[in-house]
Motif scaffolding. Sequence first.
Motif, PDB file in Angstrom:
ATOM      1  N   SER A 106      27.711  19.633  28.498  1.00 44.61           N
ATOM      2  CA  SER A 106      28.313  19.308  29.791  1.00 44.61           C
ATOM      3  C   SER A 106      29.666  18.625  29.610  1.00 44.61           C
ATOM      4  O   SER A 106      30.643  18.951  30.307  1.00 44.61           O
ATOM      5  N   THR A 107      29.734  17.699  28.674  1.00 41.51           N
ATOM      6  CA  THR A 107      30.976  16.953  28.455  1.00 41.51           C
ATOM      7  C   THR A 107      32.058  17.832  27.850  1.00 41.51           C
ATOM      8  O   THR A 107      33.220  17.791  28.267  1.00 41.51           O
ATOM      9  N   LEU A 108      31.686  18.653  26.892  1.00 45.67           N
ATOM     10  CA  LEU A 108      32.674  19.495  26.214  1.00 45.67           C
ATOM     11  C   LEU A 108      33.264  20.559  27.145  1.00 45.67           C
ATOM     12  O   LEU A 108      34.449  20.874  27.069  1.00 45.67           O
ATOM     13  N   LEU A 109      32.428  21.115  28.017  1.00 43.44           N
ATOM     14  CA  LEU A 109      32.938  22.140  28.931  1.00 43.44           C
ATOM     15  C   LEU A 109      33.965  21.580  29.902  1.00 43.44           C
ATOM     16  O   LEU A 109      34.790  22.336  30.441  1.00 43.44           O
ATOM     17  N   LYS A 110      33.917  20.282  30.136  1.00 36.32           N
ATOM     18  CA  LYS A 110      34.849  19.660  31.087  1.00 36.32           C
ATOM     19  C   LYS A 110      36.213  19.364  30.461  1.00 36.32           C
ATOM     20  O   LYS A 110      37.148  18.958  31.171  1.00 36.32           O
ATOM     21  N   GLN A 111      36.339  19.534  29.151  1.00 34.09           N
ATOM     22  CA  GLN A 111      37.577  19.147  28.478  1.00 34.09           C
ATOM     23  C   GLN A 111      38.684  20.167  28.704  1.00 34.09           C
ATOM     24  O   GLN A 111      38.564  21.321  28.332  1.00 34.09           O
ATOM     25  N   ASN A 112      39.746  19.675  29.337  1.00 36.97           N
ATOM     26  CA  ASN A 112      40.917  20.508  29.609  1.00 36.97           C
ATOM     27  C   ASN A 112      41.973  20.177  28.570  1.00 36.97           C
ATOM     28  O   ASN A 112      42.607  19.122  28.617  1.00 36.97           O
ATOM     29  N   VAL A 113      42.154  21.069  27.623  1.00 36.55           N
ATOM     30  CA  VAL A 113      43.089  20.841  26.522  1.00 36.55           C
ATOM     31  C   VAL A 113      44.301  21.750  26.709  1.00 36.55           C
ATOM     32  O   VAL A 113      44.170  22.976  26.699  1.00 36.55           O
ATOM     33  N   ASP A 114      45.460  21.122  26.932  1.00 40.43           N
ATOM     34  CA  ASP A 114      46.700  21.894  27.155  1.00 40.43           C
ATOM     35  C   ASP A 114      46.523  22.885  28.302  1.00 40.43           C
ATOM     36  O   ASP A 114      46.863  24.072  28.199  1.00 40.43           O
ATOM     37  N   SER A 115      45.918  22.375  29.397  1.00 37.66           N
ATOM     38  CA  SER A 115      45.700  23.160  30.632  1.00 37.66           C
ATOM     39  C   SER A 115      44.719  24.309  30.444  1.00 37.66           C
ATOM     40  O   SER A 115      44.692  25.249  31.239  1.00 37.66           O
ATOM     41  N   ILE A 116      43.908  24.250  29.391  1.00 38.06           N
ATOM     42  CA  ILE A 116      42.897  25.282  29.165  1.00 38.06           C
ATOM     43  C   ILE A 116      41.548  24.605  28.926  1.00 38.06           C
ATOM     44  O   ILE A 116      41.426  23.690  28.109  1.00 38.06           O
ATOM     45  N   TYR A 117      40.536  25.037  29.675  1.00 38.81           N
ATOM     46  CA  TYR A 117      39.175  24.580  29.399  1.00 38.81           C
ATOM     47  C   TYR A 117      38.687  25.415  28.222  1.00 38.81           C
ATOM     48  O   TYR A 117      38.144  26.510  28.391  1.00 38.81           O
ATOM     49  N   CYS A 118      38.922  24.884  27.023  1.00 33.53           N
ATOM     50  CA  CYS A 118      38.774  25.718  25.828  1.00 33.53           C
ATOM     51  C   CYS A 118      37.344  26.206  25.609  1.00 33.53           C
ATOM     52  O   CYS A 118      37.137  27.340  25.176  1.00 33.53           O
ATOM     53  N   CYS A 119      36.351  25.368  25.914  1.00 34.98           N
ATOM     54  CA  CYS A 119      34.959  25.804  25.698  1.00 34.98           C
ATOM     55  C   CYS A 119      34.577  26.896  26.684  1.00 34.98           C
ATOM     56  O   CYS A 119      33.890  27.861  26.330  1.00 34.98           O
ATOM     57  N   ALA A 120      35.028  26.757  27.925  1.00 30.43           N
ATOM     58  CA  ALA A 120      34.780  27.806  28.914  1.00 30.43           C
ATOM     59  C   ALA A 120      35.504  29.086  28.522  1.00 30.43           C
ATOM     60  O   ALA A 120      34.985  30.196  28.704  1.00 30.43           O
ATOM     61  N   LYS A 121      36.698  28.934  27.966  1.00 28.45           N
ATOM     62  CA  LYS A 121      37.466  30.099  27.511  1.00 28.45           C
ATOM     63  C   LYS A 121      36.740  30.786  26.358  1.00 28.45           C
ATOM     64  O   LYS A 121      36.700  32.024  26.285  1.00 28.45           O
ATOM     65  N   TYR A 122      36.153  29.984  25.474  1.00 29.27           N
ATOM     66  CA  TYR A 122      35.389  30.549  24.362  1.00 29.27           C
ATOM     67  C   TYR A 122      34.239  31.405  24.904  1.00 29.27           C
ATOM     68  O   TYR A 122      34.002  32.527  24.444  1.00 29.27           O
ATOM     69  N   ILE A 123      33.515  30.862  25.869  1.00 27.88           N
ATOM     70  CA  ILE A 123      32.382  31.604  26.446  1.00 27.88           C
ATOM     71  C   ILE A 123      32.879  32.853  27.157  1.00 27.88           C
ATOM     72  O   ILE A 123      32.241  33.909  27.111  1.00 27.88           O
ATOM     73  N   GLN A 124      34.039  32.744  27.797  1.00 26.36           N
ATOM     74  CA  GLN A 124      34.618  33.911  28.476  1.00 26.36           C
ATOM     75  C   GLN A 124      34.933  35.028  27.485  1.00 26.36           C
ATOM     76  O   GLN A 124      34.878  36.212  27.825  1.00 26.36           O
ATOM     77  N   ASN A 125      35.249  34.638  26.263  1.00 24.28           N
ATOM     78  CA  ASN A 125      35.520  35.632  25.217  1.00 24.28           C
ATOM     79  C   ASN A 125      34.246  36.102  24.519  1.00 24.28           C
ATOM     80  O   ASN A 125      34.303  36.991  23.666  1.00 24.28           O
ATOM     81  N   HIS A 126      33.115  35.484  24.866  1.00 23.36           N
ATOM     82  CA  HIS A 126      31.813  35.856  24.293  1.00 23.36           C
ATOM     83  C   HIS A 126      30.779  35.875  25.418  1.00 23.36           C
ATOM     84  O   HIS A 126      29.814  35.108  25.420  1.00 23.36           O
ATOM     85  N   PHE A 127      31.007  36.756  26.385  1.00 26.11           N
ATOM     86  CA  PHE A 127      30.166  36.777  27.582  1.00 26.11           C
ATOM     87  C   PHE A 127      28.678  36.964  27.273  1.00 26.11           C
ATOM     88  O   PHE A 127      27.810  36.578  28.051  1.00 26.11           O
TER      89      PHE A 127
END
Length: 346
Positions: A106-127
């Motif tokens: 939950s905490t990691l998914l909320k992290q916005n790094v350089d305007s990108i939610y990187c963990c959510a982006k990772y999941i988006q690349n691995h649907f």
Amino acid sequence: MSFSFFRPSRPKTPQELAKATKDSLSALDTKTVVDVKALEKALEEVEKNFQIMRYMLSGDGEIEPNPEQISQLALEVCKEDVIALIILNLHILGWETRKDIVYCWSTLLKQNVDSIYCCAKYIQNHFELLDSLVVCYDNKEIATNSGNMLRECIKFPELAKYILESASFRLFFKFVELPNFDVSSDAFTTFKQDLLTKHGDIVAEYLNNHYDEFFTLYEKLMISPNYVTRRQSVKLLSDFLLEAPNSHIMKRYILEVRYFKVMMTLLKDTSKNIQMSAFHIFKVFVANPNKPREVKVILAKNHEKLVSLLQDLSTGKGGEDEEFDEEKELIIKEIERVSGLPNLEN
């Protein structure tokens, strides 16, 4: 909770922690674990690493978490494929470890790094990881953990859209009726509060593109012999069907004679709650100025029973509800008006 027992003599950097977590999760691979003791040691390492991770993310009450470390950790767990390994191994891990994982997730998914939610982006690349989380509802031991993780994912529109349009979404119609109450309730929470109500425009687009498939499956929930399923599904329909983004779906739905018949049946349910939820959908069918002829015929044939049923219908609140009474009176008048129309014989 204190994490001092697992706190290393020299605190791990985010890079070191992500790498250690990856290694410990990878060590759980049944191809490499040759005996029970090796498995136990690997599980202990995973537990230790996630407690350290939780400590890094939340602090321990004395030391505040470092935002820069948290951002770096989010990047590193993506780089090391820790997110994928978590889902792959969730069924092997113990209860305490899973609890820490849910917090970290939950905490990691909320992290916005350089305007990108990187963990959510990772999941988006691995649907496919989302499909795996959905399927976890079939394992009652980890169902509520995976459900929490899935709901965190659904907060992101792109991830919610994928689940709605995936084949795994249809599994929810099965999961909400599983015999284990905790699991079925958790699945319905995901189904209702997140997938069908959190992103209005995405849901509306999905319903428009998958109208027949969705409502055919949904009809089975509304006529389920399971009281809880009936009650929850009818209430949910009365909520989301009347949402502004779904207005065009509602207009289409109230032209369907088969669903009108379902609402008439639910109006006679022994549950007051189900009756009331059904009424709020039934009234839209009746108030529709463009009612199909078959709906008018049904109203005319059954007008006496319907009027009697509606007159006895109450909110059950122990007092007068003027708005409900006014609505009910208008619907009764419309039923009586339709019943007096000529040329409604079959």
